[in-house]
Design an enzyme around this catalytic site. Structure first.
Site, PDB file in Angstrom:
ATOM      1  N   SER A   1       0.832  -1.196   0.000  1.00 56.60           N
ATOM      2  CA  SER A   1       0.000   0.000   0.000  1.00 56.60           C
ATOM      3  C   SER A   1       0.877   1.261   0.000  1.00 56.60           C
ATOM      4  CB  SER A   1      -0.956  -0.028   1.189  1.00 56.60           C
ATOM      5  OG  SER A   1      -1.923   0.986   1.086  1.00 56.60           O
TER       6      SER A   1
ATOM      7  N   ASP B   1      -7.962  -2.962  -7.436  1.00 55.32           N
ATOM      8  CA  ASP B   1      -7.507  -2.714  -6.071  1.00 55.32           C
ATOM      9  C   ASP B   1      -8.606  -1.995  -5.279  1.00 55.32           C
ATOM     10  OD1 ASP B   1      -4.753  -2.269  -4.331  1.00 55.32           O
ATOM     11  OD2 ASP B   1      -6.216  -0.668  -4.053  1.00 55.32           O
TER      12      ASP B   1
ATOM     13  N   HIS C   1      -6.525  -5.751  -1.606  1.00 56.56           N
ATOM     14  CA  HIS C   1      -5.531  -4.699  -1.406  1.00 56.56           C
ATOM     15  C   HIS C   1      -4.463  -5.263  -0.479  1.00 56.56           C
ATOM     16  CE1 HIS C   1      -3.853  -0.687  -1.196  1.00 56.56           C
ATOM     17  NE2 HIS C   1      -3.889  -0.707   0.131  1.00 56.56           N
TER      18      HIS C   1
END
Length: 397
Positions: free
Chosen positions: A178, A275, A343
Site C-alpha cells: 500500500s 484494487d 488490497h
C-alpha cells in the site's frame, strides 16, 4: 530445475498432502520492536516526535547475508488537521504501536509458507510519517508541533541496520504494501547506495501502483490529495530529480506511473487491477458518490450493475495502459496483475502462498516473485478481466 524451484515444488506438495489448517491455526511468528535510539541525532522523528522503529527477524543458513526490507503501509495525511489527528494514533507514533508484529506471508520464517525468503533477514519498517517515508519538513505554530520526517526515518533505519549485517548483504529485496508499496518506488534506487557493489538488489511493490485517475465525477481527487501532501510534507525535494525535471508538475512524480521509467533497479509490480483501496478512494471516493449509488457495488462486486462494471473495466484498462511500456519493454521487471478485489496480497499467508492462493496460469504470487527475483524465468503475469478468475480472494473491507 534449480534448488529454489525444488523448494517451491516440495512446499506445495507438502501443503497439498497435509491436513488442511488455516494460517490462524498455525503458530504465528511474533517479532519485537526495535527503536532507533540515535534517530534524534539525524532529525528522524515520527509525526508526534517519537523515535522511529522496525522489527527484525534474523536470517539463518544460506539466507544469513540476504535481506528483505518491508515498508509498512497505512495511507497518508495531507493537511495539518489530518496529520495532527494521525499523530495521536499508531499511524503517527511508535508509542501507540503494537510492540510485537506478526510476520506472515513474505515475512514468514517457514519454508512451507515462504519458500524463497523464509531464511533471509526480514525487516518491517514501521510507518509513522504519513508520506510514504518521503517527507522532510516540520510544522510548528507555537502550540502544535508535527514532524514530517519520513525521508530521515528511512535513512535512520538503514544506518541502524548496516552494522547489524545489512552492510554485508549479498542479496536484498526492498518491498512494501500500500503506502509502503509506494515507498518502494520512491526509495528503490537509493538502497543500492548503502550496500556492497556486488550485492543483488531488487524491489517489489504490493498494491502501491496508485493511479493518477479521474473519479466518477471526473475530478482528479487523488491528484489534488497528493499535491497537498507533497507540498505540506516537503516531499518534492526527495523525489527523483530526473522525473521532477521532466514534468511541468513535479509533484506528479509521487505517482508510480510517472516515477517508474526513471527507476534503474529491477522492479516487480504486484497489484490488483481492481484494487479495493483505489476503487473506494480514487475511482469512487465518497465525495463523488454523495447519494450512495455505489454502496452495494463497493461492498460486493456481484451487486454492481452493468454500467458500474464497465466503469471498473475502464479502470483496469487504464492501469494496464499505464503499465504498458514496463510490461512490454522492461527486461528485468516482473509483474503479477490479477483481477481480485483485494488490497495487499504479499503479507497475508492466504494470498501469498497457500493451497488455495490466487493464481495466474497456475502460478501463486510467491512463486511468481521468486521466479523473477532468482531469474528462474521471465515473470509478467496479467490476469483476465473480472469475473473470470475463480482463484481470487476478494477482500472487501
Amino acid at each position: 530445475m534449480n534448488l529454489n524451484g525444488v523448494v517451491v515444488v516440495v512446499a506445495l506438495a507438502l501443503l497439498a498432502c497435509a491436513p488442511r489448517r488455516s494460517y490462524s491455526q498455525l503458530q504465528r511468528l511474533k517479532v519485537p520492536m526495535t527503536l532507533v535510539r540515535n534517530a534524534s541525532a539525524l532529525g528522524a522523528f515520527c509525526l508526534d516526535g517519537s523515535l522511529p522503529a522496525y522489527h527484525l527477524h534474523r536470517g539463518f543458513g544460506a539466507g544469513t547475508n540476504n535481506w528483505l526490507l518491508q515498508f509498512e503501509g497505512g495511507g497518508w495525511c495531507n493537511d495539518i488537521a489530518s496529520c495532527a489527528d494521525r499523530a495521536t494514533t499508531h499511524r503517527g507514533s511508535t508509542r501507540l504501536m503494537t510492540k510485537l508484529e506478526v510476520f506472515s506471508g513474505i515475512l514468514s520464517n517457514n519454508a512451507s509458507l515462504n519458500p524463497d525468503f523464509y531464511n533471509w533477514n526480514r525487516v518491517k519498517l514501521r510507518y509513522c510519517d504519513g508520506a510514504s517515508f518521503a517527507g522532510d519538513a516540520t510544522f510548528d505554530n507555537g502550540t502544535s508541533l508535527l514532524y514530517f520526517r519520513g525521508q530521515k526515518i528511512w535513512e535512520a533505519i538503514i544506518l541502524d541496520l548496516l552494522p547489524k549485517g545489512l552492510g554485508r548483504a549479498r542479496k536484498a529485496l526492498l518491498s512494501g504494501c500500500s503506502a509502503g508499496g509506494l515507498a518502494s518506488f520512491l526509495h528503490c534506487d537509493n538502497l543500492s547506495n548503502y550496500l556492497p557493489e556486488n550485492a543483488t538488489v531488487k524491489c517489489l511493490s504490493d498494491a502501491g501502483f496508485f493511479l493518477d485517475e479521474r473519479d466518477i465525477s471526473l475530478n482528479s481527487t487523488m491528484r489534488f490529495f497528493y499535491k497537498q501532501l507533497v507540498s505540506l510534507q516537503g516531499v518534492e525535494q526527495n523525489l527523483d530529480k530526473n522525473c521532477t525535471s521532466s514534468l511541468k508538475l513535479p509533484y506528479l512524480c509521487f505517482f508510480p506511473q510517472f516515477a517508474l521509467k526513471y527507476i534503474s533497479t529491477p522492479f516487480f509490480i504486484l497489484n490488483s487491477a481492481y484494487d479495493v483501496y483505489q476503487f473506494h478512494h480514487i475511482l469512487v471516493p465518497p465525495s463523488a458518490d454523495l447519494h450512495g449509488e455505489w454502496n452495494h457495488c463497493r461492498l460486493n462486486p456481484a451487486a454492481c450493475d452493468v454500467n458500474q462494471i464497465e466503469t471498473l473495466q475502464g479502470f483496469r484498462r487504464d492501469m494496464l495502459l499505464a503499465l504498458r511500456v514496463f510490461i512490454k519493454y522492461s527486461r528485468r521487471g516482473g509483474a503479477f496483475i490479477n483481477s481480485c478485489f483485494a488490497h495487499c496480497q504479499s503479507e497475508s499467508q492466504d494470498t501469498w502462498f497457500d493451497v488455495d492462493s490466487p493464481r495466474i496460469r497456475n502460478k501463486t504470487i510467491a512463486e511468481s516473485v521468486g521466479d523473477w527475483y532468482f531469474s528462474r524465468r521471465v515473470t509478467k503475469q496479467i490476469d483476465c478481466a473480472y469475473p473470470c478468475d475463480t482463484t481470487c480472494h476478494n477482500l472487501i473491507p
